[in-house]
Design an enzyme around this catalytic site. Structure first.
Site, short mmCIF file in Angstrom:
data_model
loop_
_atom_site.label_atom_id
_atom_site.label_comp_id
_atom_site.label_asym_id
_atom_site.label_seq_id
_atom_site.Cartn_x
_atom_site.Cartn_y
_atom_site.Cartn_z
N SER A 14 -112.79 17.88 -38.75
CA SER A 14 -113.19 16.84 -37.78
C SER A 14 -114.22 17.32 -36.78
CB SER A 14 -111.95 16.30 -37.04
OG SER A 14 -111.01 15.77 -37.93
N GLU A 148 -108.67 22.82 -52.23
CA GLU A 148 -109.21 21.66 -52.95
C GLU A 148 -110.73 21.70 -53.05
OE1 GLU A 148 -107.36 21.47 -50.25
OE2 GLU A 148 -105.54 20.32 -50.63
N CYS A 380 -111.00 -10.95 -41.29
CA CYS A 380 -110.16 -10.81 -42.49
C CYS A 380 -108.73 -11.26 -42.18
CB CYS A 380 -110.24 -9.36 -43.00
SG CYS A 380 -109.62 -9.15 -44.69
N PHE A 381 -107.80 -10.33 -42.05
CA PHE A 381 -106.42 -10.66 -41.72
C PHE A 381 -106.36 -11.41 -40.38
CE2 PHE A 381 -102.05 -9.54 -40.33
CZ PHE A 381 -101.34 -9.85 -41.48
N HIS A 514 -116.01 -8.66 -43.58
CA HIS A 514 -116.04 -7.59 -42.58
C HIS A 514 -117.46 -7.39 -42.06
CE1 HIS A 514 -111.90 -5.95 -42.94
NE2 HIS A 514 -111.97 -6.49 -44.15
N GLU A 516 -118.50 -6.01 -39.46
CA GLU A 516 -118.73 -4.71 -38.80
C GLU A 516 -119.39 -3.70 -39.73
OE1 GLU A 516 -114.38 -4.39 -40.30
OE2 GLU A 516 -115.80 -5.94 -39.68
#
Length: 542
Positions: A14, A148, A380-381, A514, A516
């Site tokens: 991060s 990984e 959306c939702f 969406h 955004e």
């Protein structure tokens, strides 16, 4: 000639490899170069589509329907170049493709191994389709040392040997922690990270060092000496107030000049960064501020709403105001009155989500916004729950609900089983797999000419990105419109509601898509620009 730059990370996760990659791309673009950005993700999921938002963060959807890493959102916002499914790959996708080929007999009985089969697949992905680009920037997810990531590091090591000399470079993003008791930035973690990278066979050409204060000259010299890079290649990546300051900060530190020097390119002029300076100035010097409530389900991890946060910022930039976000977990409204939480705020936004948890809270938020005449934006939702609320409160359908939560006698929202993609019919069934089975990607819609949303867009034909399995039921359109909730946007065939709005309300809009995902700092999405504009008006009434 296409040049490749690989961006790796070390010490901790991060650190912002995606932002660093996007910022470098913006700097190279500002010098007139054509740049492509790509992301290699080491996790075993085929894509992030079924991953928890509270673990992975946002799923960024491309125009061609790929569910990808949120870093591709940074790429698009910083460069203005739409990403595609060919810009992101995971270990899971690579293994799935290899195993499919093996089962089909494509390898003619050969033993399938990480080297060469997995590494070759990674290299093929990196090199494919790059004609016409001056630079291809490839971000490797995770941190050096992660088990990984080993096949990816091996693949980019091999590419460093196989590409012609002068066509490949490595940037390592790392952390210089400040130890208050010692009063200094510590370089040892970076030295160890570079040592780990070199043990794999990769010598970084540039160190991009995250820090919260200037790097002393002596520490730069130490890093250069122990990490085997030029002192000029130790680039300070100091914390900044806004992510839109990152290209300016890296430009001042000479990151782009150092990259050009690695490829033997003389930097004869400075990059054209005026538009970035304009954005930075607007962010730092707003003429006012508004407060927006985000009533969501994944508020514990803000990265779950990364594009949403940035789109609201873009709306603020367009209106020259600072946008303050009030994060509210939707479940709270299922047991408490929304009023104390929402009073005094200038707008309410209910974003996308899945599942029943928090749904009633979102419905109560929509009702509060409708009754109190506060600007409401349902995405959306958030649109679906606004329609359920209107059906219950306005249309007299108390049992209105979504079939996503179970059987209901009034399925105002139901499973989307078939839809048109261009001229082709796509179908889904409730019992099918979850991964990649939604209505995904860019779809066109037609807006009613006299609607508020058509006025906002400045036209009636739009194309927006979708990610959903459920859709508002057209069978309820007549009853809802009779009570003031207008179905103002439909799919081209007229079968799927894409936008709704409440008539007589200052600003109440729901969209099934969406928006955004398509907002840019230099081109704020019209809906976010308008929503924040409505919030500014509301702020003057409070």
């Amino acid at each position: 000639m296409t040049r490749y730059v690989f961006i790796t990370g070390g010490v901790v996760s991060s650190l912002g490899k995606g932002l660093a990659s996007a910022a470098l791309a913006a700097l190279l673009q500002a010098r007139g170069y054509r740049v492509r950005l790509r992301k290699l993700d080491p996790y075993l999921n085929v894509d992030p589509g079924t991953m928890s938002p509270t673990q992975h963060g946002e799923v960024f959807v491309t125009d061609d329907g790929a569910e990808t890493d949120l870093d591709l959102g940074h790429y698009e916002r910083f460069t203005g170049v739409p990403a595609t499914r060919a810009d992101n790959i995971t270990t899971g996708r690579i293994y799935l493709d290899i195993i499919t080929k093996e089962r089909r007999g494509d390898y003619l009985g050969a033993t399938i191994q990480v080297i060469p089969h997995v590494t070759n697949a990674i290299k093929e992905f990196v090199l494919d389709g790059n004609e016409g680009y001056d630079f291809v920037l490839v971000e490797i997810g995770g941190t050096v040392g992660d088990i990984e990531g080993l096949p990816f590091f091996e693949a980019i090591r091999q590419l460093g040997q196989e590409l012609p000399r002068g066509q490949c470079a490595y940037i390592h993003l790392t952390l210089l922690p400040y130890i208050p008791s010692a009063g200094e930035l510590k370089t040892k973690p970076t030295q160890h990270s570079v040592a780990e990278l070199r043990s794999i066979g990769i010598q970084p050409d540039i160190l991009l060092c995250r820090c919260d204060r200037p790097i002393p000259r002596e520490e730069r010299r130490k890093l250069a000496q122990f990490c085997n890079v030029r002192e000029s290649a130790v680039i300070e990546a100091r914390d900044v107030a806004s992510i839109y300051d990152v290209p300016l900060s890296y430009g001042e530190e000479g990151l782009d000049r150092e990259v050009l020097a690695l490829f033997g390119i003389e930097a004869t002029s400075e990059p054209k960064l005026d538009r970035w300076r304009t954005i930075s100035e607007r962010v730092k010097n707003p003429e006012g501020e508004v407060s927006i409530a985000i009533v969501g389900k994944y508020t514990g991890l803000k990265d779950a709403y990364k594009s949403l946060i940035e789109a609201l910022t873009h709306g603020g930039i367009a209106n020259r105001v600072k946008v303050n976000l009030e994060w509210i977990e939707a479940e709270i409204f299922e047991r408490e009155d929304p009023a104390p939480f929402l009073e005094g705020l200038n707008g309410i936004l209910v974003p996308g989500g899945f599942g029943q948890r928090g749904a009633e809270g979102k419905i109560r938020a929509a009702r509060y916004a409708r009754e109190k005449k506060i600007p409401y934006f349902g995405i959306c939702f958030g649109m679906q729950m606004a329609v359920v609320e209107a059906a219950r409160s306005l249309a007299g359908i108390p049992e209105a609900n979504s079939t996503e939560f179970g059987p209901t006698p009034e399925p105002v929202v139901g499973l989307l089983t078939e839809w048109m993609r261009g001229n082709e019919l796509e179908r889904r069934v409730a019992e099918g797999d979850l991964g990649g089975t939604m209505r995904l990607g860019s779809y066109t819609a037609k807006l009613a000419p006299d609607s508020r949303i058509a006025e906002i867009y400045g036209g009636t034909a739009i194309a927006e990105r979708h990610r959903h399995r459920y859709e508002v039921n057209m069978a309820y359109r007549e009853r809802l419109e009779a009570r003031g909730m207008r179905f103002s946007g439909l799919s081209p065939d007229g079968l799927l509601p894409e936008t709704v709005e409440v008539e007589g309300h200052p600003w109440f809009i729901g969209v099934q898509f969406h928006p955004e995902l398509k907002s840019r700092p230099f081109e704020p999405h019209p809906l976010f620009k308008s929503f924040i504009g409505a919030a500014v008006v509301q702020s003057r009434l409070v």
